[in-house]
Every structure is written in structure tokens, then in C-alpha cells.
Scaffold this active site. Structure first.
Site, short mmCIF file in Angstrom:
data_model
loop_
_atom_site.label_atom_id
_atom_site.label_comp_id
_atom_site.label_asym_id
_atom_site.label_seq_id
_atom_site.Cartn_x
_atom_site.Cartn_y
_atom_site.Cartn_z
N HIS A 73 17.45 29.50 24.78
CA HIS A 73 16.27 28.62 24.63
C HIS A 73 15.58 29.03 23.32
CE1 HIS A 73 12.31 26.89 25.23
NE2 HIS A 73 12.87 26.10 26.12
N GLU B 294 17.67 20.74 22.01
CA GLU B 294 16.22 20.83 22.09
C GLU B 294 15.65 21.04 20.70
OE1 GLU B 294 14.79 21.91 26.15
OE2 GLU B 294 15.19 23.81 25.19
P1 PGA Z 1 8.83 20.68 27.28
O1 PGA Z 1 9.75 21.97 27.30
O2 PGA Z 1 9.49 19.66 28.17
O3 PGA Z 1 7.52 21.18 27.82
O4 PGA Z 1 8.72 20.24 25.87
C1 PGA Z 1 11.11 21.87 27.15
C2 PGA Z 1 11.69 23.23 27.18
O5 PGA Z 1 10.97 24.22 27.34
O6 PGA Z 1 12.90 23.38 27.05
#
Ligand code: PGA
Length: 244
Positions: free
Chosen positions: A87, A159
Site C-alpha cells: 500500500h 491506487e
Molecule cells: P480511500 O483509501 O478509499 O480512503 O481513498 C484507499 C486506500 O487506502 O487504499
């Protein structure tokens, strides 16, 4: 690092009750609490076969003197089937590199768990137009050492760092463009069949309003939900928008 035992248990209890027949049969719902809560959340998730549990991180070593860390075997023993790896917050605040993440991926697969491997660029990298190369490198150095059989157990999550927790979502077109690129990279490495069967999730400010447009994109196979997953109604509404 949100909620605690009591509020985490309430949230999962609501989610297991709300994930019902309206959720498509082949859809998987995975909840990934902090490690200390995995056991109790997994116990409650057992009552709904559509809901499984993952951890947010694991250590690359089998066991040993790594005070404060959690091994894959430990995570598995308390009921997790998935582990989120790489992440952006792990990469940014804890210095996790692609090389380290490759080792963590090996450890997770060795124990029969599935990594949810996160990749994505910062705003600066996007503005410099180096995001495709960056993602290519994250894949090459993080997971492309795997055999095709091993890779079949990997879930990817795109992401964009600039969209995580910011309220700014990638447009469906921006996300699709990168997802398509990722799928082509997989096809080049492992073949078309592997590329088609890999789940590529989108994460970053996904909410009940924008989820349908994101999930309608050809190469977006699901979502990695942060903030919105802390409210059962929003989380389940996002799940229910997925109907392709
Ligand atoms: P969020 O977080 O949906 O709050 O933007 C996504 C994540 O932490 O992967």
C-alpha cells in the site's frame, strides 16, 4: 489504523448482514482490518461465505526476532486468506521498496494466502509523465519474478497516490487507461489468459457515487475501498454497484 475491537466488530457484523443475495454470486468481499483485529473479525465473517478476511501487511521472514512484526503464518492461523502488500502508505511511511515487497509476496504465497499487491504513482510522477514507467517497474520488481502458476494467486490494486484519502478520484478514463496498461504488461509477461483472469482493483476515494462509473470500465475488476469502508452502508452500496 481506524476503529477498535468493539467498533470493528459492529462494522463487520453490519457488513455480514448486508452482504446478501443482491451481491453477485461470483463477487468476493474481503475485509482487511489491522492485524490485531483479524482474529475477531474473521470469527464474525465466518457466518457469511461471501465475506473473507485479509491483513494489511505482513513480514517477509518466516519467524524470529522481529519484535512488533507479524508473520504470514500468524496471520493465516487467525483466519486471514489475503494480505494487502505495498500500500502506498507502507511504501511512503515505512520505506517499503519493490525488492522488499517481492520477498513479502513470496512469503504470502508460500503459505497459500493471496497478496493484494498495490501499485500506483504520486501526483508529481504523473505530472512528470513517468507514471507508466513507474508502474511497469513496480510490477517487474514486485511480482513478475513469480511463475505463471504463482501469479494466478495475485490480486493487483491500482491506487494513484494522489487519489487515496484525498477525495480526488481518478476519472474512470484515467483509471481505465492505467488498468489497460497493467493488463497488457501482464499479457506480455504471462500471456493473454493470465492477463484476462487477473483481478485488477481500483483504489482511491472510491464512494457510492463514483463507484458505478469506475466499475463499468472494461479493465476495472473491483475496488480497494479505504475511508468509505468504515461505514457499512457506503461500503455495501459500493459493492452493490458492481454488476458486470
Ligand atoms: P480511500 O483509501 O478509499 O480512503 O481513498 C484507499 C486506500 O487506502 O487504499
Amino acid at each position: 489504523m481506524n476503529l477498535d475491537l468493539t467498533s470493528g466488530q459492529s462494522l463487520i457484523s453490519e457488513v455480514v448482514n448486508m452482504v446478501n443475495d443482491e451481491v453477485r454470486g461470483d463477487q468476493e468481499v474481503i475485509v482487511c482490518p489491522p492485524s490485531v483485529l483479524v482474529y475477531s473479525i474473521a470469527q464474525l465473517a465466518k457466518s457469511n461465505p461471501k465475506v473473507s478476511v485479509g491483513a494489511q501487511n505482513s513480514h517477509e521472514a518466516e519467524s524470529g526476532a522481529y519484535t512488533g512484526e507479524t508473520s504470514v503464518a500468524q496471520i493465516k492461523s487467525v483466519g486471514a486468506e489475503y494480505v494487502i502488500l505495498g500500500h502506498s502508505e507502507r511504501r511512503q511511511y515505512f520505506g517499503e521498496t519493490n525488492a522488499l515487497l517481492a520477498k513479502k509476496t513470496d512469503a504470502v504465497l508460500k503459505h497459500g494466502l493471496k497478496p493484494i499487491f498495490c501499485i500506483g504513482e504520486t501526483l508529481e510522477e504523473r505530472n512528470q509523465n513517468i507514471h507508466f514507467q513507474l508502474i511497469k517497474d513496480q510490477l517487474a520488481e514486485g511480482v513478475f519474478h513469480l511463475s505463471v502458476e504463482e501469479f494466478a494467486n495475485v490480486v493487483l490494486a491500482y491506487e494513484p497516490v494522489w487519489a487515496i484519502g484525498t477525495g480526488v478520484t481518478a476519472s474512470p478514463e484515467q483509471a481505465q487507461e492505467v488498468h489497460e496498461f497493467i493488463r497488457k504488461e501482464i499479457a506480455a509477461k504471462y500471456g493473454e489468459e493470465a492477463a484476462e483472469s487477473t483481478s485488477i482493483l481500483y483504489g482511491g476515494s472510491c464512494n457510492p457515487k463514483n463507484a458505478a462509473d469506475l466499475f463499468a470500465q472494461k479493465d476495472i475488476d473491483g475496488g480497494l475501498i479505504g475511508g468509505a469502508s468504515l461505514k457499512s452502508r457506503d461500503f455495501v452500496d459500493i459493492i452493490k454497484t458492481f454488476n458486470k
